[in-house]
Design a protein around this motif. Structure first.
Motif, PDB file in Angstrom:
ATOM      1  N   ASN A 241       0.664  -1.218   0.111  1.00 58.32           N
ATOM      2  CA  ASN A 241      -0.064  -0.254   0.050  1.00 58.32           C
ATOM      3  C   ASN A 241       0.936   1.275   0.005  1.00 58.32           C
ATOM      4  OD1 ASN A 241      -1.963   2.149   0.095  1.00 58.32           O
ATOM      5  ND2 ASN A 241      -2.906   1.096   2.063  1.00 58.32           N
ATOM      6  N   PRO A 242       1.257   1.546  -1.098  1.00 59.64           N
ATOM      7  CA  PRO A 242       2.185   2.903  -1.206  1.00 59.64           C
ATOM      8  C   PRO A 242       1.706   4.204  -0.910  1.00 59.64           C
ATOM      9  CG  PRO A 242       1.333   2.260  -3.507  1.00 59.64           C
ATOM     10  CD  PRO A 242       1.165   1.236  -2.583  1.00 59.64           C
ATOM     11  N   HIS A 243       0.362   4.181  -0.593  1.00 58.49           N
ATOM     12  CA  HIS A 243      -0.382   5.318   0.069  1.00 58.49           C
ATOM     13  C   HIS A 243      -0.095   5.716   1.185  1.00 58.49           C
ATOM     14  CE1 HIS A 243      -2.251   6.316  -4.067  1.00 58.49           C
ATOM     15  NE2 HIS A 243      -2.442   4.849  -4.179  1.00 58.49           N
ATOM     16  N   GLU A 244       0.162   4.726   2.107  1.00 62.73           N
ATOM     17  CA  GLU A 244       0.573   4.844   3.419  1.00 62.73           C
ATOM     18  C   GLU A 244       2.073   5.502   3.546  1.00 62.73           C
ATOM     19  OE1 GLU A 244      -0.248   1.422   5.572  1.00 62.73           O
ATOM     20  OE2 GLU A 244      -2.324   1.591   5.377  1.00 62.73           O
ATOM     21  N   VAL A 245       2.385   6.582   4.118  1.00 60.43           N
ATOM     22  CA  VAL A 245       3.698   7.016   4.068  1.00 60.43           C
ATOM     23  C   VAL A 245       4.117   7.112   5.381  1.00 60.43           C
ATOM     24  CG1 VAL A 245       5.338   8.850   3.371  1.00 60.43           C
ATOM     25  CG2 VAL A 245       3.389   8.116   1.750  1.00 60.43           C
ATOM     26  N   ALA A 268      10.279   6.140   3.024  1.00 57.13           N
ATOM     27  CA  ALA A 268       9.459   7.002   2.657  1.00 57.13           C
ATOM     28  C   ALA A 268       9.015   7.814   3.563  1.00 57.13           C
ATOM     29  CB  ALA A 268       7.987   6.214   2.376  1.00 57.13           C
ATOM     30  N   PHE A 269       8.752   9.099   3.166  1.00 58.20           N
ATOM     31  CA  PHE A 269       8.627  10.330   4.091  1.00 58.20           C
ATOM     32  C   PHE A 269       8.132  11.432   3.403  1.00 58.20           C
ATOM     33  CE2 PHE A 269      12.770  11.201   2.378  1.00 58.20           C
ATOM     34  CZ  PHE A 269      12.701  12.880   2.199  1.00 58.20           C
ATOM     35  N   SER A 273       4.116  18.593   1.829  1.00 56.98           N
ATOM     36  CA  SER A 273       3.075  18.016   1.701  1.00 56.98           C
ATOM     37  C   SER A 273       3.225  16.804   0.572  1.00 56.98           C
ATOM     38  CB  SER A 273       1.930  19.069   1.346  1.00 56.98           C
ATOM     39  OG  SER A 273       2.365  19.401  -0.050  1.00 56.98           O
ATOM     40  N   ALA A 274       4.227  16.730   0.139  1.00 57.69           N
ATOM     41  CA  ALA A 274       4.446  15.535  -1.133  1.00 57.69           C
ATOM     42  C   ALA A 274       4.950  14.509  -0.287  1.00 57.69           C
ATOM     43  CB  ALA A 274       5.168  16.282  -2.114  1.00 57.69           C
ATOM     44  N   PRO A 275       4.243  13.276  -0.670  1.00 54.15           N
ATOM     45  CA  PRO A 275       5.096  12.093  -0.219  1.00 54.15           C
ATOM     46  C   PRO A 275       6.247  11.514  -1.219  1.00 54.15           C
ATOM     47  CG  PRO A 275       3.038  11.509  -1.354  1.00 54.15           C
ATOM     48  CD  PRO A 275       3.024  12.943  -1.338  1.00 54.15           C
ATOM     49  N   VAL A 276       7.451  11.216  -0.856  1.00 50.72           N
ATOM     50  CA  VAL A 276       8.299  10.855  -1.487  1.00 50.72           C
ATOM     51  C   VAL A 276       9.061   9.693  -1.044  1.00 50.72           C
ATOM     52  CG1 VAL A 276       8.911  13.246  -2.175  1.00 50.72           C
ATOM     53  CG2 VAL A 276       9.901  12.401  -0.209  1.00 50.72           C
ATOM     54  N   TYR A 277      10.015   9.041  -1.997  1.00 47.68           N
ATOM     55  CA  TYR A 277      10.658   8.097  -1.564  1.00 47.68           C
ATOM     56  C   TYR A 277      12.344   8.421  -1.746  1.00 47.68           C
ATOM     57  CZ  TYR A 277       6.431   5.492  -2.090  1.00 47.68           C
ATOM     58  OH  TYR A 277       5.195   5.101  -2.280  1.00 47.68           O
ATOM     59  N   MET A 278      13.171   8.135  -0.805  1.00 49.57           N
ATOM     60  CA  MET A 278      14.597   8.526  -0.719  1.00 49.57           C
ATOM     61  C   MET A 278      15.395   7.164  -0.628  1.00 49.57           C
ATOM     62  SD  MET A 278      16.159  11.571   1.155  1.00 49.57           S
ATOM     63  CE  MET A 278      18.131  12.114   1.077  1.00 49.57           C
ATOM     64  N   ALA A 279      16.659   7.410  -1.353  1.00 50.54           N
ATOM     65  CA  ALA A 279      17.671   6.329  -1.352  1.00 50.54           C
ATOM     66  C   ALA A 279      18.874   7.120  -0.992  1.00 50.54           C
ATOM     67  CB  ALA A 279      17.826   5.284  -2.542  1.00 50.54           C
ATOM     68  N   PHE A 280      19.723   6.805  -0.257  1.00 52.95           N
ATOM     69  CA  PHE A 280      21.023   7.452   0.020  1.00 52.95           C
ATOM     70  C   PHE A 280      21.978   6.524   0.754  1.00 52.95           C
ATOM     71  CE2 PHE A 280      18.473   8.634   3.549  1.00 52.95           C
ATOM     72  CZ  PHE A 280      18.973   8.587   4.701  1.00 52.95           C
ATOM     73  N   ARG A 333       6.340  10.307  -5.440  1.00 56.68           N
ATOM     74  CA  ARG A 333       5.469   9.058  -5.497  1.00 56.68           C
ATOM     75  C   ARG A 333       4.876   8.716  -6.862  1.00 56.68           C
ATOM     76  NH1 ARG A 333       0.967   8.529  -0.937  1.00 56.68           N
ATOM     77  NH2 ARG A 333      -0.107  10.178  -2.259  1.00 56.68           N
ATOM     78  N   ASN A 334       4.102   9.616  -7.356  1.00 55.43           N
ATOM     79  CA  ASN A 334       3.669   9.296  -8.624  1.00 55.43           C
ATOM     80  C   ASN A 334       4.686   8.672  -9.554  1.00 55.43           C
ATOM     81  OD1 ASN A 334       1.010  10.144  -7.620  1.00 55.43           O
ATOM     82  ND2 ASN A 334       1.169  12.307  -8.546  1.00 55.43           N
ATOM     83  N   LEU A 335       5.679   9.384  -9.611  1.00 56.82           N
ATOM     84  CA  LEU A 335       6.878   8.887 -10.530  1.00 56.82           C
ATOM     85  C   LEU A 335       7.360   7.179 -10.072  1.00 56.82           C
ATOM     86  CD1 LEU A 335       8.609   9.253 -12.967  1.00 56.82           C
ATOM     87  CD2 LEU A 335      10.473  10.555 -11.608  1.00 56.82           C
ATOM     88  N   ALA A 336       7.298   7.356  -8.956  1.00 57.43           N
ATOM     89  CA  ALA A 336       7.639   5.866  -8.267  1.00 57.43           C
ATOM     90  C   ALA A 336       6.669   4.681  -8.534  1.00 57.43           C
ATOM     91  CB  ALA A 336       7.887   5.876  -6.710  1.00 57.43           C
TER      92      ALA A 336
END
Length: 359
Positions: A241-245, A268-269, A273-280, A333-336
């Motif tokens: 469920n990617p809508h749960e951030v 994810a965080f 106001s935009a939900p995003v995913y991040m890798a580092f 999130r939309n692009l992911a």
């Protein structure tokens, strides 16, 4: 007053070779030992002057020589002490190996409340009880020892005494053997290369600290983190469920590359106001070592691709600090979901990467 050297010249003038030899031996003995008798038996110079132990000339010579010997001995001890003090006090801001002050005065600098060493301003109550500035605020300006109103009295004498102290680094047991002037010790400890690292696992409030080998074992045994060898990676992240951030780490993987360890974070965080995913990527070591490496991250699908290239951040920087600085690959999130394919109801991201050493 006649000293040992004058006595020898006196005897040479009268050519009493036997007496001269005896006096030379005794003078040499006293210079090396600074103790014992000066002459024994009876000796007479041609002038007829008595040189017996009871004569006034003998006493004058003996007293003069002993005073000279005591002075030389005292001077030597004073110079040795001065050299020793100079060696200990010659500690620069970067610290030097040596012996720290050991007169117990530093015990007076322990705050009566938090027990930590105090730095200016050091406060005291009218009865002389001292505490640090932070604890003065915590106890609402009431002395915790005698319950007297603290007022705003500074203990200037104790602050001055602190200037003369030299103390070892608090990480002495971890390998730092330098000593520092009291007021530069704290600054050193904040950047000491021997200070322990915090556990880099961000999914929980882990309080474990230690050196790198200890933390690697801790991550593997206690947090069950995946361990991989190599300088390239290919990871797939799936969420039903990617809508749960959540503001929490999804994944932490440790890589052993070039004999060093790196932590790959993916989470994810909310960014505004935009939900995003991040890798580092974070480096398990200090910042100056981290700068010797670079890494790249890549994610994409359907003929589209996002690429990130950067320098791994040291785990001296907290996980949140790195995340909030946005120093990594950020995916909206939309692009992911677009990269995930299908009906965009499930997150399926594949991230590839590489680590290399900079020449």
């Amino acid at each position: 007053m006649v000293n040992g050297g004058q006595l020898i010249q006196f005897c040479v003038r009268f050519k009493e070779q036997e007496l001269l030899d005896a006096i030379k031996q005794h003078v040499a003995f006293h210079k090396s030992k600074s103790s014992g008798s000066f002459l024994s038996g009876k000796k007479y110079c041609r002038s007829g002057l008595a040189m017996t132990p009871g004569s006034s000339v003998f006493k004058e010579v003996l007293e003069s020589h002993l005073m000279s010997s005591d002075y030389e001995t005292g001077k030597a001890k004073s110079e040795a002490k001065s050299n020793s003090t100079s060696t200990k006090s010659g500690v620069g801001l970067n610290g030097k190996n040596g012996v720290s002050s050991n007169n117990g005065v530093y015990e007076l600098l322990g705050c009566s409340v938090c027990k930590n060493l105090m730095y200016p301003p050091i406060h005291q109550c009218p009865n002389g009880h001292t505490l640090c500035y932070h604890c003065k605020v915590e106890v609402h300006n009431i002395c915790p020892t005698c319950h007297h109103d603290l007022g705003n009295i500074r203990c200037l004498a104790l602050e001055k005494v602190a200037e003369s102290l030299e103390l070892p680094c608090r990480y002495q047991s971890l390998g730092c053997h330098d000593i520092f002037p009291y007021y530069t010790k704290l600054k050193h400890e904040q950047n000491c290369g021997f200070r322990p690292y915090n556990c880099p696992y961000a999914g929980s409030e882990c309080s474990v600290m230690g050196d790198i080998p200890t933390l690697v074992a801790h991550l593997k045994d206690d947090h069950k983190v995946d361990m991989h060898d190599g300088c390239t990676f290919n990871h797939r992240y799936v969420k039903a469920n990617p809508h749960e951030v959540e503001n929490a780490t999804w994944m932490l993987t440790v890589f052993n590359s070039f004999g060093r360890h790196f932590c790959l974070h993916f989470e994810a965080f909310q960014l505004g106001s935009a939900p995003v995913y991040m890798a580092f990527l974070r480096f398990m070591g200090d910042d100056y070592e981290a700068k010797k490496f670079s890494y790249s991250l890549e994610v994409g699908a359907n003929g589209r691709k996002l690429i990130w290239q950067g320098i791994p951040r040291s785990i001296r920087d907290s996980h949140r600090k790195v995340r909030d600085s946005q120093d990594g690959l950020i995916i909206q999130r939309n692009l992911a979901l677009y990269f995930s394919g299908g009906e965009r109801q499930e997150l399926k991201l594949r991230i590839t990467g590489r680590i290399w050493r900079e020449d």
